[in-house]
Design a protein around this motif. Structure first.
Motif, PDB file in Angstrom:
ATOM      1  N   CYS A 268       2.179 -36.387  -1.906  1.00 29.92           N
ATOM      2  CA  CYS A 268       3.385 -36.744  -1.140  1.00 29.92           C
ATOM      3  C   CYS A 268       4.639 -36.652  -2.009  1.00 29.92           C
ATOM      4  CB  CYS A 268       3.254 -38.139  -0.542  1.00 29.92           C
ATOM      5  SG  CYS A 268       2.188 -38.181   0.912  1.00 29.92           S
ATOM      6  N   LYS A 269       4.504 -37.052  -3.272  1.00 26.71           N
ATOM      7  CA  LYS A 269       5.642 -36.958  -4.207  1.00 26.71           C
ATOM      8  C   LYS A 269       6.073 -35.507  -4.359  1.00 26.71           C
ATOM      9  CE  LYS A 269       4.998 -40.846  -7.342  1.00 26.71           C
ATOM     10  NZ  LYS A 269       4.281 -41.221  -8.543  1.00 26.71           N
ATOM     11  N   ALA A 270       5.094 -34.622  -4.586  1.00 28.29           N
ATOM     12  CA  ALA A 270       5.389 -33.193  -4.785  1.00 28.29           C
ATOM     13  C   ALA A 270       6.016 -32.597  -3.529  1.00 28.29           C
ATOM     14  CB  ALA A 270       4.103 -32.444  -5.149  1.00 28.29           C
ATOM     15  N   TYR A 271       5.470 -32.994  -2.367  1.00 29.26           N
ATOM     16  CA  TYR A 271       5.971 -32.488  -1.077  1.00 29.26           C
ATOM     17  C   TYR A 271       7.441 -32.900  -0.907  1.00 29.26           C
ATOM     18  CZ  TYR A 271       5.828 -31.261   3.902  1.00 29.26           C
ATOM     19  OH  TYR A 271       6.052 -30.679   5.123  1.00 29.26           O
ATOM     20  N   HIS A 272       7.727 -34.178  -1.146  1.00 31.29           N
ATOM     21  CA  HIS A 272       9.082 -34.699  -0.949  1.00 31.29           C
ATOM     22  C   HIS A 272      10.061 -34.041  -1.924  1.00 31.29           C
ATOM     23  CE1 HIS A 272      11.845 -37.394   0.917  1.00 31.29           C
ATOM     24  NE2 HIS A 272      12.186 -37.982  -0.218  1.00 31.29           N
ATOM     25  N   GLU A 273       9.602 -33.809  -3.146  1.00 33.08           N
ATOM     26  CA  GLU A 273      10.456 -33.179  -4.156  1.00 33.08           C
ATOM     27  C   GLU A 273      10.835 -31.766  -3.716  1.00 33.08           C
ATOM     28  OE1 GLU A 273      13.043 -33.288  -6.716  1.00 33.08           O
ATOM     29  OE2 GLU A 273      11.902 -35.119  -6.377  1.00 33.08           O
ATOM     30  N   GLN A 274       9.882 -31.057  -3.102  1.00 33.28           N
ATOM     31  CA  GLN A 274      10.173 -29.694  -2.620  1.00 33.28           C
ATOM     32  C   GLN A 274      11.213 -29.714  -1.498  1.00 33.28           C
ATOM     33  OE1 GLN A 274       7.099 -26.644  -2.001  1.00 33.28           O
ATOM     34  NE2 GLN A 274       5.654 -28.080  -2.947  1.00 33.28           N
ATOM     35  N   VAL A 275      11.073 -30.691  -0.584  1.00 33.04           N
ATOM     36  CA  VAL A 275      12.063 -30.806   0.500  1.00 33.04           C
ATOM     37  C   VAL A 275      13.457 -31.025  -0.107  1.00 33.04           C
ATOM     38  CG1 VAL A 275      12.828 -32.170   2.499  1.00 33.04           C
ATOM     39  CG2 VAL A 275      10.391 -31.710   2.180  1.00 33.04           C
ATOM     40  N   ARG A 276      13.546 -31.937  -1.090  1.00 28.67           N
ATOM     41  CA  ARG A 276      14.826 -32.255  -1.723  1.00 28.67           C
ATOM     42  C   ARG A 276      15.409 -31.031  -2.433  1.00 28.67           C
ATOM     43  NH1 ARG A 276      14.990 -35.645  -5.518  1.00 28.67           N
ATOM     44  NH2 ARG A 276      16.561 -37.200  -4.989  1.00 28.67           N
ATOM     45  N   GLU A 277      14.547 -30.282  -3.113  1.00 31.56           N
ATOM     46  CA  GLU A 277      15.014 -29.077  -3.837  1.00 31.56           C
ATOM     47  C   GLU A 277      15.547 -28.021  -2.872  1.00 31.56           C
ATOM     48  OE1 GLU A 277      11.689 -27.821  -6.183  1.00 31.56           O
ATOM     49  OE2 GLU A 277      11.860 -29.514  -7.585  1.00 31.56           O
TER      50      GLU A 277
ATOM     51  N   ARG B 283       5.390 -38.916   5.907  1.00 22.29           N
ATOM     52  CA  ARG B 283       6.147 -38.126   4.915  1.00 22.29           C
ATOM     53  C   ARG B 283       7.645 -38.089   5.217  1.00 22.29           C
ATOM     54  NH1 ARG B 283       2.209 -33.297   2.516  1.00 22.29           N
ATOM     55  NH2 ARG B 283       0.869 -34.767   1.399  1.00 22.29           N
ATOM     56  N   THR B 284       8.220 -36.888   5.323  1.00 20.35           N
ATOM     57  CA  THR B 284       9.678 -36.761   5.454  1.00 20.35           C
ATOM     58  C   THR B 284      10.209 -37.545   6.656  1.00 20.35           C
ATOM     59  OG1 THR B 284       9.425 -34.511   4.628  1.00 20.35           O
ATOM     60  CG2 THR B 284      11.567 -35.093   5.568  1.00 20.35           C
ATOM     61  N   THR B 285      11.174 -38.396   6.411  1.00 22.07           N
ATOM     62  CA  THR B 285      11.886 -39.045   7.515  1.00 22.07           C
ATOM     63  C   THR B 285      13.374 -39.031   7.162  1.00 22.07           C
ATOM     64  OG1 THR B 285      12.043 -41.017   8.900  1.00 22.07           O
ATOM     65  CG2 THR B 285      11.558 -41.377   6.597  1.00 22.07           C
ATOM     66  N   PHE B 286      14.241 -38.840   8.166  1.00 23.16           N
ATOM     67  CA  PHE B 286      15.665 -38.695   7.870  1.00 23.16           C
ATOM     68  C   PHE B 286      16.516 -39.188   9.038  1.00 23.16           C
ATOM     69  CE2 PHE B 286      13.905 -34.745   9.488  1.00 23.16           C
ATOM     70  CZ  PHE B 286      14.760 -34.395  10.517  1.00 23.16           C
ATOM     71  N   GLU B 287      17.745 -39.523   8.715  1.00 23.28           N
ATOM     72  CA  GLU B 287      18.665 -39.995   9.737  1.00 23.28           C
ATOM     73  C   GLU B 287      20.066 -39.509   9.393  1.00 23.28           C
ATOM     74  OE1 GLU B 287      17.786 -43.741  11.845  1.00 23.28           O
ATOM     75  OE2 GLU B 287      19.527 -44.493  10.748  1.00 23.28           O
ATOM     76  N   PHE B 288      20.818 -39.124  10.430  1.00 25.99           N
ATOM     77  CA  PHE B 288      22.225 -38.774  10.258  1.00 25.99           C
ATOM     78  C   PHE B 288      23.055 -39.958  10.739  1.00 25.99           C
ATOM     79  CE2 PHE B 288      20.110 -34.677  10.724  1.00 25.99           C
ATOM     80  CZ  PHE B 288      20.642 -33.978   9.646  1.00 25.99           C
TER      81      PHE B 288
END
Length: 420
Positions: free
Chosen positions: A231-240, A264-269
């Motif tokens: 999950c850490k690696a996955y999230h880091e890729q999204v951020r990159e 995993r990825t969750t986001f809000e505007f």
């Protein structure tokens, strides 16, 4: 006798405001259409069970906010409170995931219903544009959807929105975190309702907006400290990927969103010009939802952007959209013969793609010209019997006030040239 009014917590969209809503809807969906998302439309109501399983039985949406009804046949239905569960149900029912081309990319637009305490920016009937990418686990897909939302907001001229980002882990690491959080929360001074939530969905307690609860959450264990390596690696890729695309974001370890299905990825505007109802849109990955509603394992990601909230955000920033004129040409006939002739011209102009209106109701010249000015048209065509006898009409530029005769047979071509 009093006239009927819209139900409490709802609103009617009427011109000219409705034009802004249409333009916002178009702008939010345009990047999706360019990225291969196909349009889907689902019923306004579904089985109650779909939302209870999909959205989560402990969520406020299911426990307090759904409009439910029982049909004459005894079926329990609910007006849809959100879009994802319905869209995924439709995709599974049509076996879109078996067509061989994953992910299945879908976008939608429509009305949603929640029984909430009405306030500015929070209505019982609201409008969203949403997108779902079904059947692929890929950080590039999460990044794609976030970038498409950012581009949609920017295309409208919005500047002061912020993107909050978090990871909620997966079925490997979330249970460990959940247990640690439950232990922490049980030691706090919380009311009965919130204590019940600790057992069912402790992450939702982090989302509690009350100050008395937030004060006690200092030092609560955070998901980011419990993420497994995958999950850490996955999230880091999204951020990159977001950073490479020039998308700014803020890491928000408390961001959980109000639905049970996120992983995993969750986001809000959020938009700071909107007061307490600051969220303008959001979403995330929901890898287990398909199985929750009886489908196969289909990792997926999606978002929903509020049309109403986006319009409020535009107002907060003082952004005025450049909307095309609903009327470009207004025709004013003087006398019965002119009425017949000009009505034919109106039809011709419309068929040529020019937005044209007509002075209905046999108004005199003065009143008809007032209507022409109010319509926002650039040009007016005026014709009486003398003009027609000479095979001409008068073309008036409503901005400059200039007026000149134009041959009847050439008016369509002349207006096309002037409006090009």
């Amino acid at each position: 006798m009093s006239t009927f009014k819209a139900p409490k917590g709802t609103y009617d969209l009427i011109p000219p405001v409705s034009e802004t809503f249409l333009a916002v809807r178009d702008a939010l969906s345009a990047p999706l259409r360019r990225a291969g998302y196909g349009y889907v439309e689902t019923p306004g109501f579904e089985s109650v069970e779909l939302f209870a399983r999909g959205v989560g039985e402990s969520t406020d949406i299911v426990t307090k906010e759904m409009y439910t009804l029982t049909t004459k046949g005894g079926d329990e239905l609910a007006l849809r409170p959100e879009g994802t569960a319905s869209v995924l149900r439709a995709a599974l029912e049509a076996s879109l995931h078996k067509a061989g081309n994953l992910p299945v990319k879908l976008w939608y637009s429509g009305s949603y219903y929640r029984y909430e305490r009405p306030q500015k920016g929070r209505y019982r009937h609201f409008s969203q544009v949403g997108a779902e990418a079904i059947g692929a686990e890929d950080p590039a897909l999460d990044a794609e959807l976030i970038i498409l939302a950012v581009d949609a907001y920017k295309s409208l001229g919005l500047r002061n929105f912020r993107l909050l980002l978090n990871s909620l882990g997966d079925k490997e690491c979330r249970p460990v975190y959940r247990a640690a959080l439950q232990e922490f929360l049980r030691g706090l001074d919380l009311d009965e309702d919130t204590r019940r939530r600790i057992d069912i969905n402790p992450l939702r307690v982090l989302d509690d907006k009350r100050e008395a609860v937030q004060k006690q959450l200092t030092g609560a264990p955070m998901m980011r400290d419990h993420l497994c390596e995958a999950c850490k690696a996955y999230h880091e890729q999204v951020r990159e990927l977001l950073t490479a695309a020039g998308v700014e974001f803020e890491d928000d370890p408390k961001l959980v969103r109000g639905l049970d299905y996120y992983t995993r990825t969750t986001f809000e505007f959020v938009h700071d010009g909107l007061g307490s109802q600051s969220a303008v849109g959001g979403g995330g990955r929901y890898d287990g939802l398909s199985e929750m509603i009886g489908g196969p394992e289909l990792p997926s990601v999606g978002w929903a952007l509020g049309v109403d909230r986006t319009v409020l955000a535009l107002e907060a920033e003082g952004v005025e959209l450049q909307l095309p004129a609903s009327t470009q040409v207004f025709t004013v006939p003087l006398g019965e013969e002119a009425r017949r002739t000009l009505f034919g011209v109106v039809t011709e102009l419309r068929r040529a793609g020019i937005a044209t209106d007509f002075a209905y109701g046999g108004k005199g010249l003065k009143n008809a010209m007032k209507s022409a000015n109010r319509s926002g048209a650039r040009y007016a065509i005026v014709a009486g019997e003398r003009d027609l006898a000479e095979g001409a009409v008068q073309l008036k530029d409503l901005q400059s006030g200039e007026q000149a005769p134009v041959a009847l047979g050439e008016i369509v071509a002349e207006l096309r040239r002037k409006l090009a």
